[in-house]
Design an enzyme around this catalytic site. Structure first.
Site, PDB file in Angstrom:
ATOM      1  N   HIS A 276       0.846  -1.196   0.000  1.00  0.00           N
ATOM      2  CA  HIS A 276       0.000   0.000   0.000  1.00  0.00           C
ATOM      3  C   HIS A 276       0.889   1.257   0.000  1.00  0.00           C
ATOM      4  CE1 HIS A 276      -3.326   2.634   1.584  1.00  0.00           C
ATOM      5  NE2 HIS A 276      -2.302   3.225   2.152  1.00  0.00           N
ATOM      6  N   GLU A 277       1.908   1.262   0.841  1.00  0.00           N
ATOM      7  CA  GLU A 277       2.817   2.416   0.909  1.00  0.00           C
ATOM      8  C   GLU A 277       3.583   2.593  -0.406  1.00  0.00           C
ATOM      9  OE1 GLU A 277       2.745   4.557   3.316  1.00  0.00           O
ATOM     10  OE2 GLU A 277       1.398   3.376   4.549  1.00  0.00           O
ATOM     11  N   HIS A 280       1.487   4.416  -2.800  1.00  0.00           N
ATOM     12  CA  HIS A 280       1.517   5.878  -2.654  1.00  0.00           C
ATOM     13  C   HIS A 280       2.703   6.466  -3.404  1.00  0.00           C
ATOM     14  CE1 HIS A 280      -1.757   6.600   0.036  1.00  0.00           C
ATOM     15  NE2 HIS A 280      -1.281   5.882   1.021  1.00  0.00           N
ATOM     16  N   GLU A 354      -5.906   7.012  -0.823  1.00  0.00           N
ATOM     17  CA  GLU A 354      -5.909   5.779  -0.024  1.00  0.00           C
ATOM     18  C   GLU A 354      -6.528   4.628  -0.813  1.00  0.00           C
ATOM     19  OE1 GLU A 354      -4.274   5.198   2.718  1.00  0.00           O
ATOM     20  OE2 GLU A 354      -3.615   7.279   2.597  1.00  0.00           O
ATOM     21  N   ASP A 358      -4.640   1.258  -1.966  1.00  0.00           N
ATOM     22  CA  ASP A 358      -5.229  -0.064  -1.686  1.00  0.00           C
ATOM     23  C   ASP A 358      -5.341  -0.875  -2.976  1.00  0.00           C
ATOM     24  OD1 ASP A 358      -5.437   0.376   1.005  1.00  0.00           O
ATOM     25  OD2 ASP A 358      -7.604   0.751   1.023  1.00  0.00           O
TER      26      ASP A 358
HETATM   27 ZN   LIG Z   1      -2.120   5.192   2.816  1.00  0.00          ZN
END
Ligand SMILES: [Zn+2]
Length: 412
Positions: A276-277, A280, A354, A358
Site C-alpha cells: 500500500h505504501e 503511494h 488511499e 489499496d
Molecule cells: Zn495510505
C-alpha cells in the site's frame, strides 16, 4: 469596515468554528452505538466491542472539555485585549522590532504549551492508560516535551526570524521570499526527516535479515522498486498502537515499520501494508501532496502579504501600532474559513489516494492480506467502525475501514 467590525468578525469566526466542530463531534457521537457494518460484525467480540465503545465515548468527552476550555480562553483573552498586553510586555523587554516579534510569539507559544500540558498528560496517562495503549513512562513523557519545546524554539525561531528579516527589508514582497524558504525546508524535511528528527525521539534499526526482510525484498524486486532502507522503529516505547510510513525520495526513500506492527501482523500482512505504501510512492502521491502543500502555503503567504500591515487588523486586536506579529495573529483568525476549506479538499484528495494505494496493493500483492492486516490494526487500536459520514467528510484523511474493505473485496 471599521476595526470594531473586524473584531466582531473574528469573534464570529471563532464561535462558528467551535459550533461546527462540536456539532460534527456530536453527530459522530450519535453513531457510537450503531451496529457495525456487515463485513465488520465479527471483528470485536462482545466485551471488546463494549471496550471500543467506552474508548470512543471517553475521547469524545475529553475532546469536548478541551475545546470548551480553549474557546472560552481565547474569547476571554480577546475581550481583555490579551494580545495588546503581550505586545506591550514584548516591547518593554525588547528594542528591535524583530526581537519584539520573536519575544511576542515566544510568550504566546509558552503560554499555549503550558495550558495544553495538563490535557496531554491526562490523555496519555489516564485515557490511553485506561485502555492499555500507553507504554510511555512519566520521565519519557517529560523528556519528549522538553525535546519538542527545544526543537520548536530553535526551528520556529530561525524560520520566523528569517521571515521577519525579509519583511523588514523588502516589505510586502516578503511573501515570495518566505515561500521559497518554506518550499525549500519542506523538501528538505521530507528528504531528511528520518535522519535528522526521528533519532531525537526514537531508535531506528535496519530490519534484520530473515523471512520478513526476504519477503519484502522479493516484493520490491518484483515491483522494480529500489528499496534499500527498511527500518524498524521502537514505537512500542510510547504506545501499543501500530503504524508504518514512507518518507524521502530517490536514494533517500525509506520505509519505516513500527516494531508493534511487526509484532501484531503476519509477514504477509506487513508486506501488504508495505505494498500500500509503495502504491503511494508509485502513484506519485507523496510528490503531489508536497506540491499541493507548497502551493497552498504560497497562496496563504500572498494573502497574508495583502493584510499584514493593515492598521485596522492591529486595532481590531486592541493594538494601536501595526506590526508584523499582530497582523499575522489577526490574519490567522480571519484565515479560518479558508483553512477549513483547504482542509476538506486535502482530505478528499487523501481519501482518494488511499483507495488508489489499496488498489495498487491488491493488484501487485493480495487483497486478502491487506484486508486481514487492516482489520487487525483497527481492532488493536479500538477504531471507530461506525463514524458519521459528515464527520468523515470533514476530518478523515483515510476512508472508513468498512469502505476500504468493500473496495478491496470488490472486483477481486
Ligand atoms: Zn495510505
Amino acid at each position: 469596515m471599521t476595526s470594531e467590525l473586524v473584531f466582531y468578525l473574528i469573534i464570529g469566526l471563532i464561535a462558528f468554528n467551535f459550533l461546527l466542530e462540536s456539532y460534527l463531534d456530536y453527530l459522530n457521537y450519535t453513531k457510537f452505538d450503531a451496529q457495525p457494518p456487515a463485513q465488520l460484525e465479527d471483528l470485536y467480540d462482545e466485551s471488546e466491542y463494549q471496550k471500543s465503545q467506552a474508548y470512543k465515548k471517553d475521547k469524545f468527552k475529553f475532546g469536548l472539555v478541551q475545546s470548551l476550555f480553549s474557546v472560552t480562553l481565547i474569547l476571554v483573552f480577546l475581550s481583555f485585549d490579551g494580545f495588546e498586553i503581550v505586545n506591550s510586555i514584548a516591547r518593554e523587554y525588547a528594542e528591535h522590532s524583530i526581537m519584539v516579534s520573536l519575544l511576542f510569539f515566544g510568550i504566546l507559544f509558552s503560554g499555549s504549551f503550558l495550558l495544553s500540558l495538563p490535557f496531554d498528560y491526562y490523555f496519555t496517562f489516564v485515557i490511553e492508560e485506561r485502555y492499555d495503549f500507553n507504554t510511555s513512562s512519566r520521565s519519557l513523557f517529560w523528556l519528549d516535551k522538553f525535546k519538542s519545546i527545544l526543537l520548536t524554539l530553535v526551528l520556529g525561531g530561525v524560520i520566523l526570524g528569517l521571515i521577519l528579516v525579509f519583511y523588514s527589508y523588502v516589505g510586502t514582497d516578503f511573501w515570495w521570499y518566505t515561500w521559497i524558504l518554506v518550499a525549500f525546508i519542506s523538501v528538505l524535511l521530507n528528504m531528511f526527516y528520518a535522519k535528522l528528527f526521528v533519532p531525537l525521539f526514537n531508535k531506528q534499526t535496519p530490519l534484520k535479515e530473515g523471512e520478513l526482510r526476504t519477503e519484502i525484498e522479493t516484493y520490491a524486486f518484483k515491483m522494480n522498486f529500489n528499496l534499500k532502507n527498511i527500518f524498524v522503529i521502537d514505537g512500542s516505547k510510547r504506545s501499543k498502537k501500530a503504524n508504518a510510513y514512507f518518507s524521502g525520495f530517490g536514494s533517500e526513500k525509506r520505509i519505516t515499520l513500527f516494531d508493534t506492527l511487526i509484532k501484531d501482523l503476519t509477514n504477509e500482512e506487513v508486506v501488504a501494508v508495505l505494498a500500500h505504501e509503495v502504491g503511494h510512492y508509485k502513484k506519485n502521491h507523496i510528490l503531489i501532496n508536497l506540491v499541493v502543500s507548497i502551493i497552498t502555503v504560497g497562496f496563504t503567504l500572498w494573502l497574508l502579504s495583502l493584510f499584514v500591515s493593515e492598521p485596522m487588523l492591529a486595532q481590531a486586536l486592541g493594538v494601536e501600532e501595526p506590526s508584523f506579529h499582530i497582523g499575522l495573529v489577526a490574519f490567522s483568525f480571519l484565515y479560518a474559513p479558508i483553512s477549513l476549506l483547504t482542509g476538506i479538499l486535502t482530505n478528499i484528495l487523501s481519501r482518494k489516494f488511499e483507495f488508489q494505494a489499496d488498489d495498487f496493493a491488491k493488484s501487485t500483492y493480495t487483497a486478502e492480506h491487506l484486508i486481514s492486516g487492516l482489520k487487525k490494526l483497527a481492532k488493536n487500536s479500538l477504531s471507530n467502525l461506525t463514524p458519521h459520514s459528515a464527520y468523515v467528510f470533514f476530518h478523515y484523511s483515510h476512508p472508513p475501514l468498512s469502505e476500504r474493505l468493500k473496495n478491496l473485496e470488490n472486483n477481486s
